[in-house]
Scaffold this active site. Structure first.
Site: not given
Ligand code: AMP
Length: 538
Positions: A183, A328, A436, A441
């Site tokens: 990540t 995670e 994001k 990211w």
């Molecule tokens: P990733 O590890 O790339 O899947 O990113 C995870 C992060 O994406 C989370 O900690 C949030 O900051 C953001 N995220 C994931 N799902 C949502 C959602 N439904 N609404 C807002 N933020 C989200």
């Protein structure tokens, strides 16, 4: 006294064995890089995965060693999911959208022995040549499609064809590592999250439940979320578990291609980030068409915009399942599915509820805490950092011994949230210093450090600003050095030559100063608030 029940390890290979025996005829349809639509069944998947497992063994891949992939959602990638993990090696999915420097770092950190790639990514693999060392490279195609290359390439189809169908899945320890995903949603280098067979199987069980994604043998499932993003949210595993038809979109992720696939394959359930659904919805609007079989869609990875929720629900009669998760967390942490009394709420109230990220399935617990770590009440008002724990939550990062993220048994998510009395969590902000964009990211810290290398920059702050298409895009606030004549175009060119193109900020605002807190830190939250809509006009 011990119970008297069988002890069977929870293994990724068991999911495939189940699909072969109980759903052998069920179809898997893949849009391939070659351009064709490939069809076969779970029975074929199981056979080819065994052949591939034997081929990897013949290449010398040992248990616990990593096999990297750079690939779209397709049947060969799926075969790797099962062949690699099932044989005791570790499936390491690399994100082809990352900058070559990051990919080089990740490849070396994981020490992938073999790298399998779709032909679309040959140029990336060639750019990685200086760090490839003795790694074996496998082009995921047949002999006729093998590209000319300066690198020594093996042919995926030849490797599979060379093996008889006799491989037996080893009875592994269920705690053994099964897959690895990095990540970049953290500061510093990308960090590896190492899933186990047990966490993967338990996550699949929970994700398929009716109050989670409600996945069953009746479904035709389209994971648009890439198989290089947290194992496509675990859907390739859950599909085998329930025997759903799988529809894999390959590289064709534009609205028209997705719409055509959804309609021609009778997709009932799809899953992806908001950005891909924007393309799909605008195509459906342009041609004035609806969805004949699709009844549910899972939207996660970023907040579901209200207009998208309305378009799916009101215009198309497609139920939106808003979900929250993280790499995670394997990734499912919460799904917004109603409790009984909420089904009879007025539509407006239901829509407001659906914009929340949802409640925890069994297997995940969550809480919100204040700056001193004290738990905050579930009253929909108090906002604090979201902490989680559970059967499929990371306990640390890969090869990062001695620097555990865990606080008193809880994993701090870096998200700021409220929780209401019914347990529905809503993300209100983010404390982590990342942006994001379209589900991917961007490190604000990295952009800032590159911008600061420019001789005309005194200080630079990069923040997330809302964007109508990409959800968030980087906006750069810059204090010029006194006397410097620096303009926006020059600075953006300077940055663009040093990062992946889509990391370059959308705009630069030159400011006199940036607000600092008591400890001298830039008050980013204040700037995010002030410039929140700076990219929304026009
Ligand atoms: P990733 O590890 O790339 O899947 O990113 C995870 C992060 O994406 C989370 O900690 C949030 O900051 C953001 N995220 C994931 N799902 C949502 C959602 N439904 N609404 C807002 N933020 C989200």
């Amino acid at each position: 006294m011990q119970g008297l029940m069988m002890q069977q390890p929870l293994l990724v290979s068991a999911l495939l064995e189940h699909a072969e025996r109980h759903h052998g005829e069920r179809e898997i349809v893949s849009r391939r890089v070659e351009g064709d639509l490939h069809r076969y069944s779970y029975r074929d998947l199981a056979r080819r995965s065994r052949q591939l497992a034997a081929a990897l063994q013949a290449l010398g891949v040992g248990q616990g060693e990593c096999v990297g992939t750079l690939a779209w959602n397709g049947h060969r990638h799926l075969e790797l999911y099962y062949a690699v993990s099932g044989s005791g090696a570790v499936l390491h999915t690399l994100n082809p959208r990352l900058h070559t420097d990051q990919l080089a770092y990740i490849l070396q950190h994981a020490d992938d022995r073999v790298l399998c790639f779709d032909l679309s990514f040959l140029a990336i693999v060639e750019a990685l040549a200086p760090v490839l060392g003795g790694r074996r490279l496998v082009a995921m195609c047949d002999r006729a499609s093998m590209p000319p290359s300066v690198l020594e390439l093996l042919c995926f189809e030849e490797l599979v064809d060379a093996q008889p169908d006799g491989f037996e899945w080893p009875r592994l320890d269920e705690h053994a590592a099964s897959s690895l995903c990095y990540t970049s949603g953290t500061t510093g280098h990308p960090k590896g999250v190492l899933y186990s067979h047990r966490s993967t199987v338990l996550h699949s069980l929970a994700a398929a439940l009716p109050d989670a994604l409600n996945l069953s043998a009746r479904d035709a499932l389209l994971p648009v979320v890439p198989m290089f993003h947290v194992n496509a949210w675990g859907l390739p595993y859950a599909a085998c578990m329930v025997g759903a038809k799988l529809v894999l979109p390959g590289p064709a992720l534009d609205g028209k291609s997705l719409y055509t696939l959804i309609e021609s394959e009778g997709v009932t359930l799809s899953a992806g980030v908001p950005t891909v659904w924007q393309g799909l919805l605008s195509h459906a609007r342009d041609i004035g068409a609806g969805f004949s079989a699709m009844r549910r869609t899972v939207i996660g990875g970023a907040a579901c915009p209200a207009a998208m929720l309305e378009a799916f629900e009101a215009t198309h009669g497609v139920q939106v399942l808003h979900a929250w998760g993280m790499t995670e967390l394997s990734p499912v942490g919460a799904v917004c599915s109603f409790k009984p009394r909420q089904y009879s709420l007025p539509t407006l109230e239901q829509r407001a509820l659906q914009l929340k990220q949802g409640r925890s399935p069994f297997g995940i617990d969550m809480k919100i805490v204040d700056a001193d770590g004290r738990e905050l009440p579930w009253n929909a008002k108090a906002a604090g950092e979201l902490m989680v724990r559970g059967h499929w939550v990371a306990n640390g990062y890969f090869r990062a011994e001695g620097s555990s993220p865990i606080v008193d048994g809880w994993f701090p998510t870096g998200d700021i949230a409220t929780i209401d009395a019914d347990g529905f969590m809503q993300i209100t902000d983010r404390s982590k210093d990342v942006i994001k964009s379209g589900g991917e990211w961007i490190s604000s810290i990295e952009i800032e450090s590159i911008a600061s290398l420019h001789p005309g920059v005194a200080s630079a702050v990069c923040i997330a600003a809302r964007h109508p298409k990409w959800d968030e895009r980087p906006l750069l606030l810059v204090v010029r050095k006194s006397g410097a004549e620096l303009g926006e175009g020059e600075l953006l060119d300077f940055i663009a030559s040093r990062v992946a193109r889509w990391w370059t900020p959308d705009a630069v605002r030159f400011v006199e100063s940036v607000p600092l807190g008591a400890t001298g830190k830039v008050l980013k939250a204040q700037l995010r608030e002030q410039y929140r809509d700076a990219l929304m006009q026009g």
